[in-house]
Design an enzyme around this catalytic site. Structure first.
Site, PDB file in Angstrom:
ATOM      1  N   CYS A   1       0.818  -1.205   0.000  1.00  6.36           N
ATOM      2  CA  CYS A   1       0.000   0.000   0.000  1.00  6.36           C
ATOM      3  C   CYS A   1       0.858   1.263   0.000  1.00  6.36           C
ATOM      4  O   CYS A   1       1.897   1.331   0.642  1.00  6.36           O
ATOM      5  CB  CYS A   1      -0.950   0.070   1.194  1.00  6.36           C
ATOM      6  SG  CYS A   1      -2.045  -1.322   1.329  1.00  6.36           S
TER       7      CYS A   1
ATOM      8  N   ARG B   1       3.967  -0.215  -4.777  1.00  8.61           N
ATOM      9  CA  ARG B   1       3.719  -0.736  -3.429  1.00  8.61           C
ATOM     10  C   ARG B   1       2.444  -1.585  -3.354  1.00  8.61           C
ATOM     11  O   ARG B   1       2.168  -2.207  -2.328  1.00  8.61           O
ATOM     12  CB  ARG B   1       3.593   0.421  -2.435  1.00  8.61           C
ATOM     13  CG  ARG B   1       4.795   1.328  -2.398  1.00  8.61           C
ATOM     14  CD  ARG B   1       4.580   2.446  -1.406  1.00  8.61           C
ATOM     15  NE  ARG B   1       4.526   1.920  -0.057  1.00  8.61           N
ATOM     16  CZ  ARG B   1       5.585   1.704   0.705  1.00  8.61           C
ATOM     17  NH1 ARG B   1       6.775   1.982   0.253  1.00  8.61           N
ATOM     18  NH2 ARG B   1       5.455   1.225   1.916  1.00  8.61           N
TER      19      ARG B   1
ATOM     20  N   TRP C   1      -2.501  -2.880  -1.626  1.00 10.15           N
ATOM     21  CA  TRP C   1      -2.092  -4.290  -1.759  1.00 10.15           C
ATOM     22  C   TRP C   1      -2.889  -5.016  -0.688  1.00 10.15           C
ATOM     23  O   TRP C   1      -2.629  -4.861   0.509  1.00 10.15           O
ATOM     24  CB  TRP C   1      -0.586  -4.421  -1.529  1.00 10.15           C
ATOM     25  CG  TRP C   1      -0.068  -5.803  -1.798  1.00 10.15           C
ATOM     26  CD1 TRP C   1       0.333  -6.286  -3.006  1.00 10.15           C
ATOM     27  CD2 TRP C   1       0.120  -6.869  -0.855  1.00 10.15           C
ATOM     28  NE1 TRP C   1       0.747  -7.588  -2.871  1.00 10.15           N
ATOM     29  CE2 TRP C   1       0.632  -7.979  -1.568  1.00 10.15           C
ATOM     30  CE3 TRP C   1      -0.097  -7.007   0.517  1.00 10.15           C
ATOM     31  CZ2 TRP C   1       0.931  -9.193  -0.956  1.00 10.15           C
ATOM     32  CZ3 TRP C   1       0.197  -8.218   1.123  1.00 10.15           C
ATOM     33  CH2 TRP C   1       0.706  -9.289   0.382  1.00 10.15           C
TER      34      TRP C   1
ATOM     35  N   ASN D   1      -1.603   2.214   5.544  1.00 10.32           N
ATOM     36  CA  ASN D   1      -0.654   1.194   5.079  1.00 10.32           C
ATOM     37  C   ASN D   1      -0.170   0.441   6.306  1.00 10.32           C
ATOM     38  O   ASN D   1       0.354   1.065   7.234  1.00 10.32           O
ATOM     39  CB  ASN D   1       0.529   1.867   4.367  1.00 10.32           C
ATOM     40  CG  ASN D   1       1.682   0.909   4.144  1.00 10.32           C
ATOM     41  OD1 ASN D   1       1.474  -0.290   3.942  1.00 10.32           O
ATOM     42  ND2 ASN D   1       2.896   1.422   4.176  1.00 10.32           N
ATOM     43  N   GLY D   2      -0.373  -0.863   6.343  1.00  9.56           N
ATOM     44  CA  GLY D   2       0.069  -1.656   7.491  1.00  9.56           C
ATOM     45  C   GLY D   2      -0.996  -2.669   7.848  1.00  9.56           C
ATOM     46  O   GLY D   2      -1.875  -2.974   7.039  1.00  9.56           O
TER      47      GLY D   2
ATOM     48  N   GLU E   1      18.751 -16.837  -7.266  1.00 16.28           N
ATOM     49  CA  GLU E   1      18.273 -15.518  -7.648  1.00 16.28           C
ATOM     50  C   GLU E   1      17.682 -15.545  -9.063  1.00 16.28           C
ATOM     51  O   GLU E   1      16.638 -14.958  -9.324  1.00 16.28           O
ATOM     52  CB  GLU E   1      19.415 -14.504  -7.518  1.00 16.28           C
ATOM     53  CG  GLU E   1      19.102 -13.091  -7.970  1.00 16.28           C
ATOM     54  CD  GLU E   1      17.880 -12.476  -7.300  1.00 16.28           C
ATOM     55  OE1 GLU E   1      17.364 -13.037  -6.323  1.00 16.28           O
ATOM     56  OE2 GLU E   1      17.420 -11.429  -7.788  1.00 16.28           O
TER      57      GLU E   1
ATOM     58  N   LYS F   1      13.795 -14.587  -9.942  1.00 13.43           N
ATOM     59  CA  LYS F   1      13.493 -13.501 -10.885  1.00 13.43           C
ATOM     60  C   LYS F   1      12.516 -13.984 -11.957  1.00 13.43           C
ATOM     61  O   LYS F   1      11.550 -13.317 -12.276  1.00 13.43           O
ATOM     62  CB  LYS F   1      14.811 -13.053 -11.510  1.00 13.43           C
ATOM     63  CG  LYS F   1      14.964 -11.626 -11.827  1.00 13.43           C
ATOM     64  CD  LYS F   1      15.340 -10.728 -10.672  1.00 13.43           C
ATOM     65  CE  LYS F   1      14.500 -10.883  -9.458  1.00 13.43           C
ATOM     66  NZ  LYS F   1      14.952 -10.249  -8.273  1.00 13.43           N
TER      67      LYS F   1
ATOM     68  N   GLU G   1       8.882 -14.660 -10.428  1.00 12.96           N
ATOM     69  CA  GLU G   1       8.035 -13.548  -9.986  1.00 12.96           C
ATOM     70  C   GLU G   1       7.493 -12.705 -11.123  1.00 12.96           C
ATOM     71  O   GLU G   1       6.422 -12.120 -10.992  1.00 12.96           O
ATOM     72  CB  GLU G   1       8.731 -12.688  -8.922  1.00 12.96           C
ATOM     73  CG  GLU G   1       9.895 -11.864  -9.379  1.00 12.96           C
ATOM     74  CD  GLU G   1      10.424 -10.954  -8.264  1.00 12.96           C
ATOM     75  OE1 GLU G   1      11.610 -10.631  -8.313  1.00 12.96           O
ATOM     76  OE2 GLU G   1       9.667 -10.560  -7.356  1.00 12.96           O
TER      77      GLU G   1
ATOM     78  N   HIS H   1      19.561 -36.884  -6.664  1.00 13.61           N
ATOM     79  CA  HIS H   1      18.964 -37.424  -5.432  1.00 13.61           C
ATOM     80  C   HIS H   1      17.447 -37.259  -5.429  1.00 13.61           C
ATOM     81  O   HIS H   1      16.825 -37.302  -4.376  1.00 13.61           O
ATOM     82  CB  HIS H   1      19.620 -36.773  -4.205  1.00 13.61           C
ATOM     83  CG  HIS H   1      21.081 -37.064  -4.139  1.00 13.61           C
ATOM     84  ND1 HIS H   1      21.575 -38.283  -3.762  1.00 13.61           N
ATOM     85  CD2 HIS H   1      22.158 -36.311  -4.469  1.00 13.61           C
ATOM     86  CE1 HIS H   1      22.904 -38.269  -3.844  1.00 13.61           C
ATOM     87  NE2 HIS H   1      23.276 -37.082  -4.276  1.00 13.61           N
TER      88      HIS H   1
ATOM     89  N   LYS I   1       6.319  -3.974  -3.801  1.00 10.96           N
ATOM     90  CA  LYS I   1       7.744  -3.710  -3.671  1.00 10.96           C
ATOM     91  C   LYS I   1       8.225  -3.750  -2.230  1.00 10.96           C
ATOM     92  O   LYS I   1       9.282  -4.282  -1.930  1.00 10.96           O
ATOM     93  CB  LYS I   1       8.032  -2.339  -4.283  1.00 10.96           C
ATOM     94  CG  LYS I   1       9.494  -1.935  -4.282  1.00 10.96           C
ATOM     95  CD  LYS I   1      10.243  -2.694  -5.337  1.00 10.96           C
ATOM     96  CE  LYS I   1      11.717  -2.390  -5.342  1.00 10.96           C
ATOM     97  NZ  LYS I   1      12.462  -3.462  -6.026  1.00 10.96           N
TER      98      LYS I   1
HETATM   99  O1  M6R Z   1      13.110  -4.298   0.446  1.00 10.66           O
HETATM  100  P1  M6R Z   1      13.741  -5.621   0.712  1.00 10.66           P
HETATM  101  O2  M6R Z   1      15.061  -5.781   0.028  1.00 10.66           O
HETATM  102  O3  M6R Z   1      13.857  -5.940   2.174  1.00 10.66           O
HETATM  103  O4  M6R Z   1      12.771  -6.684   0.076  1.00 10.66           O
HETATM  104  C1  M6R Z   1      12.987  -8.057   0.238  1.00 10.66           C
HETATM  105  C2  M6R Z   1      12.161  -8.860  -0.735  1.00 10.66           C
HETATM  106  O5  M6R Z   1      10.803  -8.622  -0.533  1.00 10.66           O
HETATM  107  C3  M6R Z   1      12.503  -8.550  -2.188  1.00 10.66           C
HETATM  108  O6  M6R Z   1      13.859  -8.727  -2.445  1.00 10.66           O
HETATM  109  C4  M6R Z   1      11.685  -9.439  -3.139  1.00 10.66           C
HETATM  110  O7  M6R Z   1      12.100 -10.756  -3.008  1.00 10.66           O
HETATM  111  C5  M6R Z   1      11.832  -8.944  -4.575  1.00 10.66           C
HETATM  112  N1  M6R Z   1      10.554  -8.746  -5.174  1.00 10.66           N
HETATM  113  C6  M6R Z   1      12.560  -9.883  -5.448  1.00 10.66           C
HETATM  114  O8  M6R Z   1      12.727  -9.372  -6.725  1.00 10.66           O
END
Ligand code: M6R
Length: 606
Positions: free
Chosen positions: A2, A27, A75, A99-100, A479, A483, A486, A502, A601
């Site tokens: 949010c 957000r 969100w 937000n929260g 990673e 990527k 997501e 395994h 984000k």
């Molecule tokens: O703001 P942060 O780095 O603490 O966020 C952590 C994760 O939420 C963030 O890296 C998330 O995994 C990304 N969307 C990955 O691309």
């Protein structure tokens, strides 16, 4: 999770709120709404869907004309995305955006229902609107003070009382909120990009501080109404940094910004050819004294920690445990005085990482934060901070933030290894110089964007993918896999190459492409053997390795050729094609690259 904004000034408030919210859509983006004071009171417009849907609704049903208001992009946490659950939420005399998460909302709701309040949404936020109404006695700050002493959880709240025209109130705890200070205008916002079109000056609001926006000015009070002097900060990046600058998506822009981001992050921390972290109070002596290191983070930031672990353990011989913050905080970890906890976070607001940091401090460990957003909660609460100077990262999928996080880990590892006398000064200088040269290598890999696009075109119809590697390449595979998942919505998993047989290799068929990363020369032949095993079972293999390595056709269908540097630094060039492949796969599937479904984000709820 949010985004909230608020405005008081002379401009068309609805326009300002929409513009500001457009910079916070990263957000959350499942619904949006505004509340604005018009002549005869507060008018609200809100709808399920993106901000564009809200703007269309306003144009269709009537623009709200005024100079003071609040806005929200959501969100969903409590209640599905719907018109009713969209913010602002109201009671007879109050409109709020939030937000929260209000953790005790069920109990408060029960109490308010007994007092005759009726609820229309499924949200936790509506409880706060009703509670403000319940306590409102004409004294807004006193009312807000009473309410925040009753609610539990995290919040940044923008509040308007219908009996107090042209005034916005706001308060926060554990959710970010800044106060923008312009010429005859003032703002609240969840993040700096929201205000950059209007001003670069802002205050950081501390926990339970209440801000009042009125007559184009902002005044800050504690919850008892005592005025507080705030330090004025100036954003060191401008609108351009928060715009796409000609790129099709923020993600592509941010991938391309990586050479500069690394340079800006490491250059100030190299003195006379040696790593120098003294700016944050981390001396060589202090570093040398740590017996255990924990890296605690979420998602991509945690993956950066995995690279950090390999590098620190390999060079400095200090044990490093990498922990997912949401697990670490609830498992009563064994921490003590001589330990260092490194928390890593782009946003500096991730709820689990923040709580893990607080717990580590309580248990007596020293805490070091590697954070991108200045003045964020994690940056403010850690004992020491090393900022990554990546500039704003807008795309939900993190790329340049990961890159600079690993760059900082290299500096930490080099200095620590030298402090522990695990490497000589000469070796430390050699590694530091190699690190300083990596931006050029990233540029070289960026030239291969077209090839990555071609590879993406071969993956676009896959339903499952495997990423494999050994050692640092395994950390990198995690990673790469995240990527892709997501933003392309293709299921993928990362595996230690040697672990495949395994169990997981039973999944490998001609319809399971495999991306193999093999940059660690000591392990190269071992990885090649594992790749042959998947190739023999029909998998199409994309092989990421040094340009000079010959790769036979029985090993790979496609080779991505990386410029060579010290093996330990290879994650830096090697992650770039993984980012580009994920990006182009998402584009080719027609996805909303920068705003993937169900994600946000900044994850300010646990
Ligand atoms: O703001 P942060 O780095 O603490 O966020 C952590 C994760 O939420 C963030 O890296 C998330 O995994 C990304 N969307 C990955 O691309």
């Amino acid at each position: 999770m949010c985004g909230i904004v608020g405005y008081v000034g002379k401009k068309d408030c609805t326009r300002v709120l929409l513009d500001s919210l457009s910079k916070l859509e990263y957000r959350g983006y499942d619904s949006a709404g505004v509340a604005v004071f018009e002549n005869d009171g507060i008018k609200i417009s809100k709808t399920k869907g993106r901000l564009a849907a809200l703007e269309q609704k306003l144009k269709r049903e009537g623009w709200i004309n005024g100079h003071c208001g609040i806005g929200h992009t959501r969100w969903a946490t409590h209640g599905e995305p719907s018109d009713i659950n969209s913010h602002p939420h109201t009671s007879a005399r109050v409109s709020i955006v939030h937000n929260g998460i209000i953790e005790n909302y069920q109990r408060l709701k029960g109490f308010l229902e007994k007092k005759g309040y009726e609820f229309e949404s499924q949200t936790d936020t509506e409880t706060v609107a009703k509670l403000l109404d319940f306590y409102f006695d004409g004294d807004p700050i006193g009312t807000i003070g009473k309410v925040i002493s009753e609610i539990e959880g995290s919040y940044a709240l923008g509040i308007m009382f219908s009996e107090l025209p042209d005034t916005v109130y706001a308060v926060r705890k554990d959710s970010p909120l800044i106060v923008g200070i312009g010429e005859d205008e003032a703002f609240i916002a969840s993040d700096v990009p929201a205000i950059l079109k209007y001003t670069r000056n802002y205050y950081l609001l501390d926990h339970e501080e209440i801000v009042v926006l009125k007559d184009g000015k902002a005044s800050v009070f504690d919850k008892h109404g005592i005025p507080i002097e705030k330090e004025l900060h100036t954003a060191d990046w401008d609108m351009e940094a928060a715009e796409k600058g000609g790129y099709a998506h923020f993600m592509l822009k941010e991938i391309n910004e990586q050479p500069t981001a690394v340079k800006t992050t490491i250059s100030p921390r190299i003195t006379d050819g040696m790593p120098d972290l003294s700016e944050c109070g981390m001396t060589t002596e202090k570093l040398a004294a740590y017996k255990n290191i924990f890296v605690v983070a979420c998602g991509t930031a945690m993956h950066a920690g995995l690279v950090g672990k390999y590098v620190i353990e390999q060079l400095a011989r200090v044990p490093v445990a990498v922990e997912v913050a949401s697990e670490f905080r609830y498992r009563n970890p064994i921490l003590s005085d001589g330990d260092l906890v490194i928390v890593v976070s782009q946003s500096g607001e991730t709820a689990d990482t923040l709580e893990a940091l607080r717990m580590s401090k309580r248990l007596g460990a020293d805490t070091l934060a590697i954070v991108n957003v200045k003045g964020s909660s994690i940056a403010r609460e850690a004992d020491m901070v090393l900022y990554t100077h990546a500039g704003p990262e807008i795309s939900v999928a993190s790329t340049k933030a990961y890159m600079v996080q690993i760059a900082v880990f290299y500096l930490v590892a080099f200095e620590l290894a030298y402090a522990k006398q695990a490497i000589s000064e000469e070796e430390c200088r050699r590694l530091t110089a190699a690190l300083a040269a990596v931006p050029e290598l990233i540029n070289v890999v960026l030239q291969q964007a077209e090839q990555c696009k071609y590879i993406a075109s071969k993956l676009v119809n896959a339903s499952n993918l495997l990423y494999i590697g050994r050692g640092l390449d395994y950390a990198l595979s995690m990673e790469g896999s995240l990527k892709l998942k997501e933003i392309s919505y293709i299921h993928s998993e990362s595996y230690a190459a040697g672990e495949l047989k395994h169990g997981t290799i039973s999944l490998v068929t001609g319809s399971m492409p495999v991306i193999a990363v093999a940059t660690q020369r000591e392990l190269f032949d071992k990885t090649v053997s594992n790749v042959k095993e998947v190739k023999a079972r029909g998998a199409k293999v994309i092989f990421v390795t040094h340009a000079y390595k010959t790769v036979e056709s029985d090993v790979a269908d496609f080779k991505i050729a990386l410029p060579t540097t010290d093996d330990i630094l290879m994650p830096i060039p090697a992650v770039v094609p993984l980012q580009l492949i994920a990006y182009y796969t998402s584009v080719l599937r027609g996805n909303d690259v920068d705003k993937p479904r169900n994600l946000a984000k900044s994850v300010t709820v646990e």
